[in-house]
Design a protein around this motif. Structure first.
Motif, PDB file in Angstrom:
ATOM      1  N   ARG A   1      -7.449   3.196  -9.976  1.00  0.00           N
ATOM      2  CA  ARG A   1      -6.612   2.291  -9.194  1.00  0.00           C
ATOM      3  C   ARG A   1      -5.382   1.957 -10.021  1.00  0.00           C
ATOM      4  O   ARG A   1      -5.456   1.880 -11.252  1.00  0.00           O
TER       5      ARG A   1
ATOM      6  N   ALA B   1       1.043   4.060  -2.950  1.00  0.00           N
ATOM      7  CA  ALA B   1       0.848   5.486  -2.678  1.00  0.00           C
ATOM      8  C   ALA B   1       2.028   6.290  -3.207  1.00  0.00           C
ATOM      9  O   ALA B   1       1.850   7.349  -3.793  1.00  0.00           O
TER      10      ALA B   1
ATOM     11  N   GLY C   1      -9.016   8.444  -0.768  1.00  0.00           N
ATOM     12  CA  GLY C   1      -8.894   7.173  -0.069  1.00  0.00           C
ATOM     13  C   GLY C   1      -7.667   6.463  -0.617  1.00  0.00           C
ATOM     14  O   GLY C   1      -6.589   7.045  -0.687  1.00  0.00           O
ATOM     15  N   GLU C   2      -7.849   5.244  -1.076  1.00  0.00           N
ATOM     16  CA  GLU C   2      -6.734   4.486  -1.652  1.00  0.00           C
ATOM     17  C   GLU C   2      -6.660   4.632  -3.168  1.00  0.00           C
ATOM     18  O   GLU C   2      -5.841   4.003  -3.817  1.00  0.00           O
ATOM     19  N   LYS C   3      -7.535   5.441  -3.731  1.00  0.00           N
ATOM     20  CA  LYS C   3      -7.573   5.600  -5.183  1.00  0.00           C
ATOM     21  C   LYS C   3      -7.115   6.996  -5.575  1.00  0.00           C
ATOM     22  O   LYS C   3      -6.836   7.838  -4.736  1.00  0.00           O
TER      23      LYS C   3
ATOM     24  N   ALA D   1      -5.030  11.878  -3.860  1.00  0.00           N
ATOM     25  CA  ALA D   1      -5.564  10.637  -3.319  1.00  0.00           C
ATOM     26  C   ALA D   1      -7.015  10.842  -2.911  1.00  0.00           C
ATOM     27  O   ALA D   1      -7.372  11.869  -2.340  1.00  0.00           O
TER      28      ALA D   1
ATOM     29  N   GLY E   1       0.824  -1.204   0.000  1.00  0.00           N
ATOM     30  CA  GLY E   1       0.000   0.000   0.000  1.00  0.00           C
ATOM     31  C   GLY E   1       0.855   1.249   0.000  1.00  0.00           C
ATOM     32  O   GLY E   1       0.582   2.216  -0.699  1.00  0.00           O
TER      33      GLY E   1
END
Length: 147
Positions: A94, A33, A58-60, A56, A29
């Protein structure tokens, strides 16, 4: 055969495996990032009519309009977008590989969202592609980083 409880030798083994697995996932992760940071910033579309800030979500990865020419604002009205600045164009990207992402792109003057890919080119520019019909018909633009 005995049951591997959390306090027996089997339980300790599972805790070690689980801890190692979580560390690997956390590392992946962090690496993702860091890879995304190469595309974070403010970008100009090919015509220079829009500036989009990527960041960013969130994680996307996502990107919203932070500046637009009057012509771009007028064109976006055709698609039903009354406030172009602030509109999220790049949605839910993603990471799919080195220097590549997949997500959705909103085209304001059409009022439609399409499947999309972003590729970071060796020059540092971004190639943004939007596709119809399962990727059979695609258009792309090269975006430049705004200093």
């Amino acid at each position: 055969m005995g049951q591997a409880g959390t306090n027996g030798p089997g339980g300790r083994r599972w805790r070690v495996i689980a801890t190692a697995g979580m560390a690997l996932l956390a590392g992946n992760g962090a690496a993702a990032a860091q890879g995304n940071e190469a595309v974070y910033g403010v970008w100009s579309n090919a015509k220079g009519t829009l500036h989009v800030q990527t960041a960013a979500c969130g994680e996307k990865l996502c990107g919203s309009v932070v500046w637009a020419t009057d012509k771009a604002k007028t064109d976006s009205l055709k698609g039903g977008v009354t406030h172009l600045v602030g509109t999220q164009l790049l949605q839910e990207y993603r990471r799919t590989g080195t220097n590549s992402w997949a997500g959705r792109v909103f085209v304001p003057d059409m009022g439609r969202t399409f499947s999309s890919r972003i590729q970071r080119l060796p020059s540092g520019e971004l190639k943004i592609s939007g596709c119809l019909v399962g990727g059979l018909i695609c258009k792309s633009q090269t975006w430049h980083r705004v200093p």
